[in-house]
Design an enzyme around this catalytic site. Structure first.
Site, short mmCIF file in Angstrom:
data_model
loop_
_atom_site.label_atom_id
_atom_site.label_comp_id
_atom_site.label_asym_id
_atom_site.label_seq_id
_atom_site.Cartn_x
_atom_site.Cartn_y
_atom_site.Cartn_z
N TRP A 250 0.86 -1.18 0.00
CA TRP A 250 0.00 0.00 0.00
C TRP A 250 0.90 1.23 0.00
CZ3 TRP A 250 -0.31 3.98 3.72
CH2 TRP A 250 -1.17 5.01 3.32
N GLU B 247 -2.91 -3.00 -2.66
CA GLU B 247 -4.09 -2.44 -1.97
C GLU B 247 -4.47 -1.07 -2.53
OE1 GLU B 247 -3.42 -1.93 2.22
OE2 GLU B 247 -5.44 -1.15 2.61
N LYS C 216 -6.96 2.46 -2.84
CA LYS C 216 -7.55 3.40 -1.89
C LYS C 216 -8.30 4.49 -2.63
CE LYS C 216 -6.38 5.90 2.32
NZ LYS C 216 -5.48 5.94 3.46
N ASP D 208 -9.63 -3.11 1.17
CA ASP D 208 -9.76 -2.56 2.51
C ASP D 208 -11.16 -1.96 2.61
OD1 ASP D 208 -9.78 -0.48 4.57
OD2 ASP D 208 -7.64 -0.85 4.78
N HIS E 96 -11.71 1.78 2.15
CA HIS E 96 -11.12 2.45 0.98
C HIS E 96 -12.09 2.62 -0.19
CE1 HIS E 96 -6.68 1.60 2.24
NE2 HIS E 96 -7.39 2.19 3.17
N HIS F 82 -8.64 -6.31 4.11
CA HIS F 82 -8.34 -5.49 5.28
C HIS F 82 -9.70 -5.16 5.87
CE1 HIS F 82 -3.97 -3.88 4.77
NE2 HIS F 82 -4.04 -5.18 4.93
N ASP G 131 -12.25 6.91 6.07
CA ASP G 131 -11.43 5.74 6.37
C ASP G 131 -10.88 5.87 7.80
OD1 ASP G 131 -9.88 3.46 6.02
OD2 ASP G 131 -8.20 4.56 5.15
N ASP H 49 -10.85 3.82 10.36
CA ASP H 49 -10.20 2.65 10.97
C ASP H 49 -10.63 2.40 12.40
OD1 ASP H 49 -8.31 1.47 8.92
OD2 ASP H 49 -7.64 3.55 8.85
N ASP I 90 -7.50 -4.35 9.71
CA ASP I 90 -6.79 -3.08 9.59
C ASP I 90 -7.59 -1.97 10.26
OD1 ASP I 90 -5.15 -0.99 8.99
OD2 ASP I 90 -5.52 -0.99 6.83
#
Ligand code: RNT
Ligand code: ZN
Length: 415
Positions: free
Chosen positions: A181, A222, A224, A255, A258, A282, A290, A292, A322
């Site tokens: 990433w 990955e 995004k 992810d 993303h 992820h 994003d 997380d 993640d």
């Protein structure tokens, strides 16, 4: 065996579901636990700096792991509260050495304490090159940087990460995923997206040129949508990497944070798996962006797990987590998130898959709705408790007090 499990098993059997088989299948699924929840994405390079790259851990809860030893101790505790055997996902800047290699100088030996520990505990390891938190990434441009010198620096970092991951995979007898990433993108509207994407494509080509045995290394990329300071354009977008992964035969990492907030990530699995061989997830919880957050046992996670099981994708999907929340106990964050992922998988494994598919095949949409809604009332929790008991990990109030006890002990020791 508990009474409630006994009753639950009968109830599932009434729907044609074998609860024992479901638990057995669950025990074979390893989750790749991200090391970076343990120290707010700080890493152990011997210099200070912020994570950068458009990602951001917020909060200052006491007890952050400050050394590789503390991080491993915290992971040991977390795994004592999680049923089953799992993997740890390392980032290159979590090296454990007294040396101070540059990112373009890292070698396998800088990571051997992690490998020795993983061998000792029966864990797998995965790896990630670190393309952020570095002076050569301050513009949020790495592999797509217009300056060839900077691109070459990062290509070398990526190459070395692949070598390290392959060696780790060989040592542990289980292929390590090396997930790429990069933060590359532009804060404001670029005028030459084409050139940036071409440079990224060429850099990746150079980085992936060396062949490695798939039994040791699985390469992944990955995508995004955007990050802080990279709002207008991300060079490695979803379309970019979907095409790259399909053409170059590397794994595609999705992810959950993303994509646009209303996109259904579970829906993408079957679609991308028809042109990409291996998948990496992820699993995350974006809130408005994003962000997380720690994953919950919510509809998004349940839908992901159900797609993995029903589409038969478990054998070619690696499930990584993640997220990073620094406002709560970091060990609790790990334990809660991993267990939620496992609960979601168990939930999917306890559904009468064949019957549901048959109903849909007959276009009986009324039955599909009545079945799926009635199934929600089944005693999934009793099977989960049984699974935890068999794996000698706590549930309920006991789990909560274990989490609290560990947190208060590390908070005391580390302030
Ligand atoms: C960033 C990506 C990436 C990182 C980790 C630390 O938006 O999700 O996977 O979170 O590599
Ligand atoms: Zn990610």
């Amino acid at each position: 065996m508990s009474k409630s499990y006994d009753l639950a098993r009968e109830q599932f059997a009434g729907w044609g579901v074998d609860a024992e088989a479901a638990m057995n299948a669950l025990s074979k699924i390893a989750i790749s636990v991200h090391c970076w929840q343990g120290d707010d994405v700080g890493g152990f390079e011997r210099k200070s700096g912020t994570s950068g790259g458009g990602i951001q851990a917020t909060g200052n809860h006491p007890g952050r792991a400050r050394t590789p030893g503390e991080l491993r101790a915290d992971l040991d505790f977390a795994f004592s509260q999680i049923p089953g055997r799992h993997r740890v996902n390392l980032h290159a800047f979590y090296l454990d050495t007294h040396e101070t290699p540059g990112r373009d100088e890292i070698e396998y030996r800088h990571f051997t304490p992690w490998v020795d520990w993983a061998k000792d505990k029966g864990l797998g390891l995965d790896f990630n090159p670190t393309f952020f938190a570095h002076e050569k990434a301050d513009d949020n441009l790495t592999l797509s940087h217009p300056d060839k010198g900077i691109r070459d620096f990062w290509i070398e970092h990526g190459r070395r990460s692949r070598e390290i991951a392959a060696r780790i995979g060989q040592e542990l007898g289980s292929a390590a995923v090396n997930n790429v990433w990069i933060p590359d993108g532009y804060k404001d509207i670029p005028v030459d997206r084409m050139a940036a994407r071409q440079r990224l494509w060429d850099s990746l080509d150079a980085m992936f040129a060396a062949r490695h045995d798939r039994a040791r290394l699985i390469d992944a990329v990955e995508s995004k949508l955007f990050g802080i300071g990279v709002e207008a354009c991300t060079v490695g977008s979803h379309e970019f990497y979907l095409g790259f992964a399909a053409r170059k035969d590397v794994a595609l990492c999705l992810d959950m944070g993303h994509f646009h907030p209303t996109e259904n990530i579970a829906d993408k699995l079957s679609a991308v798996s028809l042109c990409v061989q291996d998948l990496l997830l992820h699993v995350s919880r974006p809130m408005r962006w994003d962000s997380d957050h720690v994953i919950l046992l919510n509809d998004d996670i349940l839908a992901m797990a159900q797609e993995l099981v029903f589409a038969g994708l478990l054998p070619r999907t690696r499930i990584g987590l993640d997220y990073f929340d620094a406002t709560i106990s970091r060990t609790a964050a790990w334990v809660i998130g991993v267990r939620n992922m496992q609960k979601a998988l168990l939930h999917a494994l306890l559904l009468p898959q064949a019957q549901l598919k048959d109903i849909e095949h007959r276009l009986d949409h009324t039955a599909r709705l009545s079945w799926t809604e009635e199934l929600k009332d089944l005693p999934f929790a009793a099977v989960w408790s049984e699974f935890c008991e068999r794996n000698e990990v706590p549930t309920g109030r006991t789990l909560i007090s274990e989490l609290e006890q560990y947190q208060s002990s590390v908070a005391l020791r580390r302030t």
